[in-house]
Design an enzyme around this catalytic site. Structure first.
Site, PDB file in Angstrom:
ATOM      1  N   ASP A 378       0.821  -1.215   0.000  1.00 51.28           N
ATOM      2  CA  ASP A 378       0.000   0.000   0.000  1.00 51.28           C
ATOM      3  C   ASP A 378       0.861   1.273   0.000  1.00 51.28           C
ATOM      4  O   ASP A 378       1.944   1.284   0.578  1.00 51.28           O
ATOM      5  CB  ASP A 378      -0.844  -0.047   1.281  1.00 51.28           C
ATOM      6  CG  ASP A 378      -2.074   0.818   1.205  1.00 51.28           C
ATOM      7  OD1 ASP A 378      -2.183   1.603   0.263  1.00 51.28           O
ATOM      8  OD2 ASP A 378      -2.926   0.687   2.099  1.00 51.28           O
ATOM      9  N   ARG A 454     -12.130   2.175   8.037  1.00 48.23           N
ATOM     10  CA  ARG A 454     -10.755   2.492   7.610  1.00 48.23           C
ATOM     11  C   ARG A 454     -10.785   3.662   6.610  1.00 48.23           C
ATOM     12  O   ARG A 454     -10.099   3.655   5.618  1.00 48.23           O
ATOM     13  CB  ARG A 454     -10.075   1.275   6.991  1.00 48.23           C
ATOM     14  CG  ARG A 454      -8.566   1.277   7.168  1.00 48.23           C
ATOM     15  CD  ARG A 454      -7.876   0.260   6.303  1.00 48.23           C
ATOM     16  NE  ARG A 454      -6.455   0.209   6.596  1.00 48.23           N
ATOM     17  CZ  ARG A 454      -5.527  -0.181   5.726  1.00 48.23           C
ATOM     18  NH1 ARG A 454      -5.866  -0.572   4.529  1.00 48.23           N
ATOM     19  NH2 ARG A 454      -4.257  -0.202   6.067  1.00 48.23           N
ATOM     20  N   LYS A 487      -1.321  -8.007  -5.497  1.00 50.12           N
ATOM     21  CA  LYS A 487      -1.905  -8.381  -4.209  1.00 50.12           C
ATOM     22  C   LYS A 487      -3.232  -7.631  -4.153  1.00 50.12           C
ATOM     23  O   LYS A 487      -3.253  -6.414  -3.979  1.00 50.12           O
ATOM     24  CB  LYS A 487      -0.985  -7.948  -3.062  1.00 50.12           C
ATOM     25  CG  LYS A 487      -1.599  -8.130  -1.690  1.00 50.12           C
ATOM     26  CD  LYS A 487      -0.609  -7.754  -0.598  1.00 50.12           C
ATOM     27  CE  LYS A 487      -1.254  -7.863   0.781  1.00 50.12           C
ATOM     28  NZ  LYS A 487      -0.314  -7.522   1.851  1.00 50.12           N
ATOM     29  N   TRP A 488      -4.332  -8.344  -4.320  1.00 50.93           N
ATOM     30  CA  TRP A 488      -5.659  -7.734  -4.424  1.00 50.93           C
ATOM     31  C   TRP A 488      -6.306  -7.760  -3.045  1.00 50.93           C
ATOM     32  O   TRP A 488      -6.724  -8.803  -2.572  1.00 50.93           O
ATOM     33  CB  TRP A 488      -6.492  -8.521  -5.438  1.00 50.93           C
ATOM     34  CG  TRP A 488      -7.867  -7.996  -5.712  1.00 50.93           C
ATOM     35  CD1 TRP A 488      -8.850  -7.768  -4.797  1.00 50.93           C
ATOM     36  CD2 TRP A 488      -8.425  -7.656  -6.987  1.00 50.93           C
ATOM     37  NE1 TRP A 488      -9.982  -7.307  -5.425  1.00 50.93           N
ATOM     38  CE2 TRP A 488      -9.747  -7.232  -6.778  1.00 50.93           C
ATOM     39  CE3 TRP A 488      -7.933  -7.687  -8.299  1.00 50.93           C
ATOM     40  CZ2 TRP A 488     -10.593  -6.844  -7.812  1.00 50.93           C
ATOM     41  CZ3 TRP A 488      -8.781  -7.309  -9.325  1.00 50.93           C
ATOM     42  CH2 TRP A 488     -10.089  -6.878  -9.076  1.00 50.93           C
ATOM     43  N   ASP A 489      -6.366  -6.583  -2.438  1.00 53.70           N
ATOM     44  CA  ASP A 489      -6.820  -6.479  -1.049  1.00 53.70           C
ATOM     45  C   ASP A 489      -8.280  -6.037  -0.997  1.00 53.70           C
ATOM     46  O   ASP A 489      -8.844  -5.551  -1.994  1.00 53.70           O
ATOM     47  CB  ASP A 489      -5.923  -5.458  -0.335  1.00 53.70           C
ATOM     48  CG  ASP A 489      -5.832  -5.671   1.167  1.00 53.70           C
ATOM     49  OD1 ASP A 489      -6.677  -6.399   1.716  1.00 53.70           O
ATOM     50  OD2 ASP A 489      -4.924  -5.081   1.798  1.00 53.70           O
ATOM     51  N   MET A 490      -8.896  -6.129   0.171  1.00 54.59           N
ATOM     52  CA  MET A 490     -10.311  -5.735   0.348  1.00 54.59           C
ATOM     53  C   MET A 490     -10.522  -5.596   1.839  1.00 54.59           C
ATOM     54  O   MET A 490     -10.609  -6.591   2.546  1.00 54.59           O
ATOM     55  CB  MET A 490     -11.165  -6.857  -0.223  1.00 54.59           C
ATOM     56  CG  MET A 490     -12.572  -6.564  -0.595  1.00 54.59           C
ATOM     57  SD  MET A 490     -13.662  -6.253   0.778  1.00 54.59           S
ATOM     58  CE  MET A 490     -15.215  -6.423  -0.015  1.00 54.59           C
ATOM     59  N   ASN A 491     -10.589  -4.331   2.304  1.00 52.10           N
ATOM     60  CA  ASN A 491     -10.421  -4.094   3.737  1.00 52.10           C
ATOM     61  C   ASN A 491     -11.626  -3.610   4.516  1.00 52.10           C
ATOM     62  O   ASN A 491     -11.464  -2.967   5.549  1.00 52.10           O
ATOM     63  CB  ASN A 491      -9.278  -3.097   3.943  1.00 52.10           C
ATOM     64  CG  ASN A 491      -7.926  -3.773   3.830  1.00 52.10           C
ATOM     65  OD1 ASN A 491      -7.646  -4.713   4.553  1.00 52.10           O
ATOM     66  ND2 ASN A 491      -7.114  -3.318   2.908  1.00 52.10           N
ATOM     67  N   CYS A 532      -6.385 -11.154  -0.931  1.00 53.96           N
ATOM     68  CA  CYS A 532      -6.184 -10.714   0.448  1.00 53.96           C
ATOM     69  C   CYS A 532      -7.421  -9.932   0.821  1.00 53.96           C
ATOM     70  O   CYS A 532      -7.964  -9.191   0.011  1.00 53.96           O
ATOM     71  CB  CYS A 532      -4.950  -9.813   0.501  1.00 53.96           C
ATOM     72  SG  CYS A 532      -4.730  -8.968   2.067  1.00 53.96           S
ATOM     73  N   ASP A 554      -3.479 -11.314   8.574  1.00 52.72           N
ATOM     74  CA  ASP A 554      -2.548 -10.221   8.871  1.00 52.72           C
ATOM     75  C   ASP A 554      -1.718 -10.532  10.108  1.00 52.72           C
ATOM     76  O   ASP A 554      -0.722  -9.858  10.378  1.00 52.72           O
ATOM     77  CB  ASP A 554      -3.320  -8.922   9.111  1.00 52.72           C
ATOM     78  CG  ASP A 554      -3.632  -8.209   7.812  1.00 52.72           C
ATOM     79  OD1 ASP A 554      -3.075  -8.600   6.770  1.00 52.72           O
ATOM     80  OD2 ASP A 554      -4.438  -7.270   7.830  1.00 52.72           O
TER      81      ASP A 554
HETATM   82  C1  DGJ Z   1      -4.379  -5.261   4.760  1.00 50.83           C
HETATM   83  C2  DGJ Z   1      -3.469  -6.376   4.317  1.00 50.83           C
HETATM   84  O1  DGJ Z   1      -3.889  -7.576   4.835  1.00 50.83           O
HETATM   85  C3  DGJ Z   1      -2.040  -6.015   4.698  1.00 50.83           C
HETATM   86  O2  DGJ Z   1      -1.173  -7.072   4.381  1.00 50.83           O
HETATM   87  C4  DGJ Z   1      -1.658  -4.766   3.968  1.00 50.83           C
HETATM   88  O3  DGJ Z   1      -1.643  -5.008   2.598  1.00 50.83           O
HETATM   89  C5  DGJ Z   1      -2.634  -3.641   4.299  1.00 50.83           C
HETATM   90  N1  DGJ Z   1      -3.985  -4.034   4.101  1.00 50.83           N
HETATM   91  C6  DGJ Z   1      -2.335  -2.429   3.465  1.00 50.83           C
HETATM   92  O4  DGJ Z   1      -3.244  -1.433   3.638  1.00 50.83           O
END
Ligand code: DGJ
Length: 738
Positions: A378, A454, A487-491, A532, A554
């Protein structure tokens, strides 16, 4: 093999060591007959004739609540759980005396109307990227046509067989044959019937940082729901189950039924134990806030429920789903290497503090210790200097990379590594150019708050223009730079799910994610994708069909990871389980762990390094290099071998696992102690899957011989040397035939 007996209208699906049977009864109701181990030998005759051997249901039974329909519908069954509930807005051609024309008609009854066996059928949301899995030989699918006698509605029940792993993929095709809209309220991909009393459930629960915590429970009578309502697969649950009769299955013995959903959105697995002790499972879309509309002549194909039977306990169930996932789900195009590369991810080293010089310094050190793929996390784009801004603006930040990514990628490639980049394509910060231009592009209800998590909101993938925009943004990056890994994230979870797609947004969101991934993979065949979602929030067979590896959690604390990875291993294979070695002083838990434990635990999957290499001295870097070199010698066994959980954490306070190649020639033995007490003597654990007559040598990380024995000895006595060791003790050994 799929066998149909036209006299009895009995279907027998025969797999390697299991069978599955059902029958169209006198009223053409499709009724489940049995699912269990194949008896083998001459006893199998009855499987094919359908004349005896099954407990058939009593169609005259009171109100039919206990009839075992292959798909239980609201109509035939009213007060138990159902797999399908439909609203019709078409009146029958003629009304009987006393009938009043009120609509909708919430009643669907399905009757057998024929079948076919085909070799090209695909469940809904099957990947379209065109990259084949490891095995793509032809598999048979039985399609059974079910018709409502009055309404213009047809359901096709599909059964695709993978006999070598005792796996059947079940899904439905729903078709509106009429002129009026049909609305579907409840839609499972399949109903399953298990022998009565099959009520010991193994599943996982958890949270962010604590994914895949195994739980085993004896179900009471009634309903037990496993589900996600968050728009992704979830940290708190995962769409798989193992079920057996209590006390009749163990790690390596007993009959265990298992199932996994190939879907990454709101899912539900409902297990209902009736007062008769019959056990039914309804698995598919979560009916929570669900609606699926079928326009006239429209057809909907559901994703698959992948289900199977193991006669070798929970371990056998895991091995079957692992092998199925490795061979039939994960994309495995011809690449330069058939193993997953060793990854370096800069997140925990630099967080948002990115610079070209800093990343190049890390890359040089990473290459020197043997890393093969360097991923910048990120913070590289837009105004993303913290998590408050920038999501949605997928352009390289000139403040961080004044000359774009070229200098960094060139150096990474020169060092012999592939280059990867973090993205979070479904998300948007209100503080972004994209949001300023399109504040209407996010999930929201008019006049209601847009709750941030977030500091971000979710893009409305119910809008095709949004999905297209995100595809174009990622496409531009890939066209400009030689990026070989996303790395395709989703938070975050969905909170106010208002969309132009109405209630269908839950499904549309998943469809949008899959579509973008599939289009990118198709256009850029060298691109690998990691799934991710704030760690392990999106791991399932749907996402695995278009990704190469997943970020398990994480939480990178090795002691916590032992448990997380053990829970993960119940369903998913090591090949795609990304596991990093991070700092001695763990950033999430504050615990200090020795390097040996951190490597021994991370080497159980697809190894990654997440520690700040700049903080390590030469001796430590040399240790890293030595472990990575060892991992490269054994990773083909870890990534493609069969897993045996020789000792499970919950029982032994230690996890002892073994990976072994199917030919039994090579194995990896790994012990990691979590709970230690003085005087806790740990006798050696017998290994599995070796050739009893062959001789083996057991080597440590330096290639030094620690043991030499026959396969028989290793499988009856195990490897000595782990007794009386302290807390956080671990070791990994390579077992090789000589
Ligand atoms: C959540 C991911 O699981 C982490 O490894 C990292 O990529 C952060 N997001 C970055 O914002």
């Amino acid at each position: 093999m799929i066998h149909f007996n036209p006299e009895t209208k009995t279907f027998n699906l025969l797999l390697k060591s299991s069978y599955y049977a059902f029958q169209a009864d006198a009223e053409n109701c499709l009724v489940h007959l049995g699912w269990g181990p194949r008896p083998g030998g001459t006893n199998e005759e009855f499987l094919l004739t359908g004349k005896s051997g099954y407990e058939t249901s009593d169609v005259e039974a009171f109100e039919r609540q206990t009839r075992r329909d292959e798909l239980i519908t609201f109509g035939d069954v009213s007060y138990h759980e159902v797999s399908l509930k439909v609203n019709f807005s078409t009146l029958p051609e003629t009304l009987n005396p006393g009938e009043f024309p009120h609509l909708p008609i919430r009643d669907v009854r399905l009757r057998y109307a024929g079948h076919e066996i085909v070799t090209t059928a695909q469940p809904g949301l099957a990947p379209t990227h065109g990259q084949p899995p490891a095995k793509s030989d032809i598999r048979e699918t039985l399609r059974v046509f079910l018709q409502d006698p009055v309404q213009p509605f047809r359901v096709v029940l599909c059964y695709r067989l993978t006999p070598e792993h005792d796996i059947i993929e079940r899904w439905c095709e729903l078709e509106n044959l009429g002129q009026e809209l049909i609305t579907i309220e409840v839609c499972s991909f399949a109903t399953l019937h298990l022998p009565n009393g099959t009520c010991e459930l193994t599943s996982v629960t958890g949270a962010w940082g604590r994914e895949f915590t195994p739980q085993r429970e004896r179900l009471p009578l009634g309903l037990r729901i496993l589900e996600s309502r968050t728009v992704q697969t979830s940290h708190a649950a995962n769409p798989f189950f193992l079920l057996n009769r209590p006390g009749q299955a163990w790690e390596e013995s007993g009959v265990v039924y298992f199932g996994l959903l190939a879907y990454s959105g709101n899912w539900r697995i409902a297990v209902e134990q009736l007062s008769s002790l019959d056990v039914r499972i309804h698995a598919g879309y979560n009916p929570f806030d669900f609606e699926l509309k079928l326009a006239p002549h429209q057809r909907h194909v559901t994703p698959a429920l992948v289900c199977g039977l193991s006669c070798d306990g929970w371990g056998g169930a895991s091995r079957r789903s692992h092998a199925f996932t490795r061979e039939r789900v994960l994309p495995r195009p011809e690449r330069d290497s058939s193993v997953r590369p060793v990854l370096y991810n800069s997140w925990e080293a630099t967080y948002f503090d990115l610079s070209v010089a800093g990343q190049i310094e890390l890359a040089r050190k990473a290459a020197a210790i043997g890393v093969e793929l360097f991923c910048v996390d990120d913070g590289w784009f837009g105004a993303r200097r913290t998590d408050h801004a920038g999501l949605g603006d997928w352009v390289v930040s000139p403040a961080v990379f004044p000359e774009g990514l070229d200098p960094l990628i060139a150096e990474v490639n020169r060092l012999g590594m592939k280059f990867g980049l973090w993205v979070e394509p479904e998300m948007i910060n209100p503080d972004s150019d994209l949001y300023r231009q399109h504040p209407d592009w996010v999930l929201h209800f008019p006049g209601r708050p847009r709750t941030e998590a977030r500091h971000q909101l979710i893009l409305d993938f119910g809008r095709t223009e949004v999905v297209e925009y995100i595809f174009q943004a990622l496409d531009r990056l890939l066209a400009q730079y030689p990026i070989e890994f996303f790395k395709w994230d989703m938070n975050r979870y969905a909170r106010e799910p208002g969309s132009v797609a109405g209630k269908d947004i839950w499904r549309k969101h998943v469809e949008g994610v899959y579509t973008i991934m599939d289009r990118l993979r198709q256009k850029y065949p060298k691109l690998d994708i990691q799934s991710c979602s704030g760690g392990g929030g999106r791991i399932d067979l749907g996402i695995l069909a278009r990704t190469d590896q997943v970020w398990t959690s994480d939480n990178t604390d090795a002691l916590d990871r032992i448990r997380i990875q053990e829970g993960y291993s119940l369903a998913y294979p090591a090949r795609c389980m990304e596991a990093w070695v991070t700092h001695a002083h763990n950033h999430q838990t504050g615990r200090i762990s020795p390097l040996s434990l951190r490597f021994d635990v991370a080497m159980r999957g697809a190894l990654g390094i997440g520690a700040s290499l700049n903080e390590l001295d030469e001796t430590e870097l040399a240790e890293y290099a030595s472990y990575i070199a060892f991992y490269k010698r054994i990773r083909h066994v870890i990534q493609d071998g069969d897993l045996y959980r020789l000792q499970r954490l919950e029982e032994y306070g230690a996890s002892v696992i073994q990976y072994v190649l199917p030919n039994g020639r090579e194995a990896v033995y790994s012990i990691a102690v979590r709970e230690h007490q003085m005087g806790w003597f740990r006798p050696p654990t017998p290994l599995k899957g070796l050739d009893p007559a062959a001789a083996y040598v057991v080597l440590d990380r330096h290639g030094a011989e620690v043991y030499r024995a026959s396969g028989y000895e290793l499988m009856t006595q195990g490897i000595r040397g782990d007794a009386g060791q302290g807390v956080a003790y671990s070791r990994t050994l390579y077992v090789k035939q000589i």
